[in-house]
Design an enzyme around this catalytic site. Sequence first.
Site, mmCIF file in Angstrom:
data_model
loop_
_atom_site.group_PDB
_atom_site.id
_atom_site.type_symbol
_atom_site.label_atom_id
_atom_site.label_comp_id
_atom_site.label_asym_id
_atom_site.label_seq_id
_atom_site.Cartn_x
_atom_site.Cartn_y
_atom_site.Cartn_z
ATOM 1 C CE LYS A 1 4.629 -8.022 -0.519
ATOM 2 N NZ LYS A 1 4.372 -8.493 0.495
ATOM 3 C CG ASP B 1 1.419 -4.019 -4.751
ATOM 4 O OD1 ASP B 1 2.345 -3.541 -4.761
ATOM 5 O OD2 ASP B 1 0.641 -3.820 -2.690
ATOM 6 C CG ASP C 1 3.028 -1.853 -1.334
ATOM 7 O OD1 ASP C 1 2.562 -1.445 -1.348
ATOM 8 O OD2 ASP C 1 3.555 -1.404 0.495
ATOM 9 C CB SER D 1 -0.471 -3.818 0.303
ATOM 10 O OG SER D 1 -0.076 -4.297 -0.615
ATOM 11 C CG HIS D 2 -2.647 -6.053 -1.939
ATOM 12 N ND1 HIS D 2 -1.755 -6.592 -0.802
ATOM 13 C CD2 HIS D 2 -4.060 -6.930 -1.287
ATOM 14 C CE1 HIS D 2 -2.022 -6.852 -0.488
ATOM 15 N NE2 HIS D 2 -3.292 -7.586 -0.570
ATOM 16 C CG ASP E 1 5.171 -4.276 -1.223
ATOM 17 O OD1 ASP E 1 4.313 -4.320 -1.764
ATOM 18 O OD2 ASP E 1 5.362 -4.511 0.116
ATOM 19 N NE ARG E 2 0.596 -7.943 -2.729
ATOM 20 C CZ ARG E 2 -0.083 -8.993 -2.516
ATOM 21 N NH1 ARG E 2 -0.993 -9.342 -2.645
ATOM 22 N NH2 ARG E 2 -0.448 -8.769 -1.096
#
Length: 543
Positions: A376, A277, A279, A113-114, A281-282
């Site tokens: 998300k 981010d 991946d 992710s982030h 999703d944010r």
Amino acid sequence: MAIQTVSSTPIPGQRPGTSGLRKKVSVFRQPHYLENFVQSLFDTLGGLAGKTLVLGGDGRFHNRSAIQTILKMAAANGVGRVLVGQGGILSTPAASCVIRKREALGGIVLSASHNPGGPDGDFGIKYNISNGGPAPESVTEAVYARSETINSYRISDAPDIDIDTVGTLLLEQMQVEVIDPVADYAELMQRLFDFDAIRKLFAGGFTMCFDAMHAVSGPYAKAIIEGMLGAPQGTVINAVPLEDFGGLHPDPNPVNAAQLIELMAGVDAPDFGAASDGDADRNMIVGRKFDVTPSDSLAVLAANATVAPGYRDGIKGIARSMPTSRAADRVAEALGVPCYETPTGWKYFGTLLDAGKATLCGEESYGTGSNHVREKDGLWAVLFWLNLIAVTGKSVQQIVASHWARFGRNYYSRHDYEGIDAGAANILMDDLRVKLANLAGQDMNHYTVAFADDFSYTDPVDGSQAHKQGVRIVMTDGSRIVYRLSGTGTEGATLRVYLERYEADPSMHNIPTQQALAALIAIADSVANIAANTGRSNPSVIT
Ligand code: G1P
Ligand code: ZN
């Protein structure tokens, strides 16, 4: 080509956290580490013959090599077909979209992710089930249990295959279909939002900057915002995914997306700014000299959902994680729909979305999404805002200010103490839990405690329970302090302190956030003895 059975022994610590198994790249590169986890997953799933899996990741360092390993293991475990994103790329929401659209058994998403990437950065692996969403704890715990007894894994000794050319190949008996990572997702976005209205907005000179942070949203944002919606070339910056995200921290918040925040504060700021981010999703939404908190973004989208064609019939309910502000609750009340409060992590939204109880979901951690997928979705939120701006003709700031005028403002901030000693962090939380029983009724710095507890959740759909999901101190006026430890970090512990205060009076809606929350911040520090317990007098990140 032959299928090998390789002896192995359990490697401790393969328990997935808030969002999959996340560790340093160096940990994932240990012999058998990835293989043990993937075999544990396959053993837990069972019955893979003839089934389809989706595979892709955020393009970070180790992504390509892990994809090859997983393909060879899938072939050796009898999987029928794997759909893999070209170049090993699939954003988290796109993976969710493809799993649903192609009716796959599930998917493996490679991402941290982030978290920072590169050889010294982080890597992660997450399994998503057939609804497209993160596996529930019953599955992740079973995989973990299997990882503790594993003694071998199966893998094909075939050479690496070409994942850069769209088309179908055979690996042992398994089909590998290399797919365009953007196509299915872009088609879904086109159905949800009024692309004609957004095209007109850009054609009329509206300006935007989308910061892809050298991460996986780049190809999606380029194809959709510049390609399909006609925004000028260069609207998407840092658009090429890099294995180390350019050495930066691909987390779209005002601290890490400083380049965008600076641009949006300048004299030549575009009308609209957004970032996503690692991946994708944010999302972070920014107006001119004005950042939107994720909690407010969820509430604004919920209040205005019907502007978008995909939500024209209204929403059935909203779900938010417990630490997310209650701005959305007020919208739900006005709309006459329920608002669900879940533990932190997108996996808790799946049952509510599947059961049709919630349409929109969100978390304070720059996560917003809906029932269109089961993750998300950063770009989705950005397109929703574009749709809203195109329909109302208002600026970001005007939209948010009129929202506050109607519903009141929930001042909100999260203070993170990153990389603190794990033992000290656990002591802090344990001490807090001991204090909980005696806090109700106490007066503190102009507030009175209404109740204090450690959040527990019972899923209203399947009855599953989650305990110890965050210590909350709720004041008589509804203001709150929440403490929890991060479940996604890879070094030491991170203490998150969430602060919220409601203000109905519009003349009080323009106080700087930290000032508006100052009394609560002081209480949070003294109740948990943060400075003494962590050795830190200030948070490392404030969002
Ligand atoms: C963090 C966020 C949480 C989010 C998760 C995955 O988890 O706080 O809302 O769902 O990342 O993106 P945490 O590190 O707090 O466990
Ligand atoms: Zn992410």
